[in-house]
Design a protein around this motif. Sequence first.
Motif, mmCIF file in Angstrom:
data_model
loop_
_atom_site.group_PDB
_atom_site.id
_atom_site.type_symbol
_atom_site.label_atom_id
_atom_site.label_comp_id
_atom_site.label_asym_id
_atom_site.label_seq_id
_atom_site.Cartn_x
_atom_site.Cartn_y
_atom_site.Cartn_z
ATOM 1 N N SER A 144 0.817 -1.226 0.000
ATOM 2 C CA SER A 144 0.000 0.000 0.000
ATOM 3 C C SER A 144 0.846 1.269 0.000
ATOM 4 N N VAL A 145 2.050 1.173 -0.506
ATOM 5 C CA VAL A 145 2.934 2.337 -0.623
ATOM 6 C C VAL A 145 3.215 2.545 -2.115
ATOM 7 N N VAL A 146 2.804 3.697 -2.622
ATOM 8 C CA VAL A 146 2.961 3.988 -4.045
ATOM 9 C C VAL A 146 4.214 4.830 -4.257
ATOM 10 N N MET A 147 5.142 4.284 -5.037
ATOM 11 C CA MET A 147 6.372 5.011 -5.361
ATOM 12 C C MET A 147 6.320 5.448 -6.820
ATOM 13 N N THR A 148 6.286 6.732 -7.052
ATOM 14 C CA THR A 148 6.330 7.239 -8.414
ATOM 15 C C THR A 148 7.745 7.075 -8.973
ATOM 16 N N PRO A 149 7.891 7.139 -10.287
ATOM 17 C CA PRO A 149 9.245 7.117 -10.843
ATOM 18 C C PRO A 149 10.140 8.205 -10.255
ATOM 19 N N LYS A 175 5.974 2.800 -15.864
ATOM 20 C CA LYS A 175 6.984 3.145 -14.863
ATOM 21 C C LYS A 175 8.368 2.692 -15.333
ATOM 22 N N ILE A 176 8.455 1.497 -15.902
ATOM 23 C CA ILE A 176 9.738 1.028 -16.425
ATOM 24 C C ILE A 176 10.238 1.974 -17.507
ATOM 25 N N SER A 177 9.357 2.352 -18.414
ATOM 26 C CA SER A 177 9.745 3.263 -19.484
ATOM 27 C C SER A 177 10.219 4.604 -18.924
ATOM 28 N N ALA A 178 9.530 5.108 -17.906
ATOM 29 C CA ALA A 178 9.917 6.389 -17.309
ATOM 30 C C ALA A 178 11.290 6.304 -16.663
ATOM 31 N N LEU A 179 11.552 5.220 -15.936
ATOM 32 C CA LEU A 179 12.848 5.070 -15.276
ATOM 33 C C LEU A 179 13.979 4.938 -16.289
ATOM 34 N N ARG A 180 13.755 4.168 -17.346
ATOM 35 C CA ARG A 180 14.792 4.062 -18.378
ATOM 36 C C ARG A 180 14.964 5.405 -19.093
ATOM 37 N N GLY A 181 13.891 6.176 -19.183
ATOM 38 C CA GLY A 181 14.009 7.515 -19.751
ATOM 39 C C GLY A 181 14.880 8.412 -18.899
ATOM 40 N N PHE A 182 14.740 8.317 -17.573
ATOM 41 C CA PHE A 182 15.604 9.085 -16.676
ATOM 42 C C PHE A 182 17.075 8.732 -16.908
ATOM 43 N N GLN A 183 17.334 7.450 -17.106
ATOM 44 C CA GLN A 183 18.718 7.033 -17.340
ATOM 45 C C GLN A 183 19.242 7.602 -18.667
ATOM 46 N N ARG A 184 18.392 7.590 -19.692
ATOM 47 C CA ARG A 184 18.835 8.095 -20.987
ATOM 48 C C ARG A 184 19.121 9.599 -20.955
ATOM 49 N N ASP A 185 18.304 10.342 -20.183
ATOM 50 C CA ASP A 185 18.542 11.794 -20.154
ATOM 51 C C ASP A 185 19.557 12.202 -19.092
ATOM 52 N N GLY A 186 20.100 11.214 -18.382
ATOM 53 C CA GLY A 186 21.159 11.485 -17.418
ATOM 54 C C GLY A 186 20.687 11.954 -16.066
#
Length: 309
Positions: A144-149, A175-186
């Motif tokens: 019951s704990v929601v963690m956003t990207p 969420k997976i796509s968002a996290l990998r996006g964070f990695q791509r944009d540094g």
Amino acid sequence: MRLSSDAKGVYPIAPTPFLPDGRIDEASIDRITDFYGEIGATGLTVLGVMGEAPKLDGAEAAAVAARFIRRTSLPVIVGVSAPGFAAMASLAKTAMEAGAAGVMIAPPNTLRTDDHIVTYYRHAAEAIGPDVPFVIQDYPLSFSVVMTPGVIRRIVADNPSCVMLKHEDWPGLEKISALRGFQRDGSMRPISILCGNGGLFLDFECERGADGAMTGYAFPEMLVDVVRLVAAGERARAHDIFDAHLPLLRYEQQPGVGLAVRKYVLMRRGLLASDAQRKPAGGLSATARAEVDFLLARLARHDGRARLA
């Protein structure tokens, strides 16, 4: 062997085997550990949610973790989630001294805001020590704990020892796509992402950028197959084997009886001596067992590994 952010493949969540009288079944621990190594697993995770960790006392938890670690050359992640940091730190220290590769930490269900979540993981990392690699367990359906990207990115930024996310959000592909996006944009350093939920969405999770699976389906060989085939670019073959297992996978994901289904199948496969769970536990009715047997027979038409005596 320490867990790192480039971990890939399949880390099955190992069940804790029990005898019918509730004692820990050490022989079955050895047997299932050997099996995971034989099928191509790249690591193991013990004392997870489906490992009945809350039903073990501190000494039992340490002994179970140590037996898995001693039995295998694979990296072992140990679940150390606890109501307080003292118990968490103690089990983490014992596990790492026994040879664990890292630990997994789930958030308590008392956390209510993004800042509370980020602060909790900072304090947890301090409690276990900066040299202990840890995994964030993101399982809102259970905790019951929601963690956003964005929250996950903050946790990763705050804690150099955070090397992996166990992703179990549902729906969670974006969420997976968002996290990998964070990695791509540094804006976030790379971390490993392994997925749970019994593997129910693994086919597309791998395509979205997950590095593999950390879950406990009764046929972990299928998970190994899917991760390998997606990595090799064999999309159709990956979906074919996944689709063949989907009816049993779905049945095993029922809340409340999922572990009973999994242990029953593992017992039928000869990997567990008993499908016993420690109380409190939900069991399978005769009708439910017959339904599982029916699903196994249907699966065996497509995957001979389900052809059981």
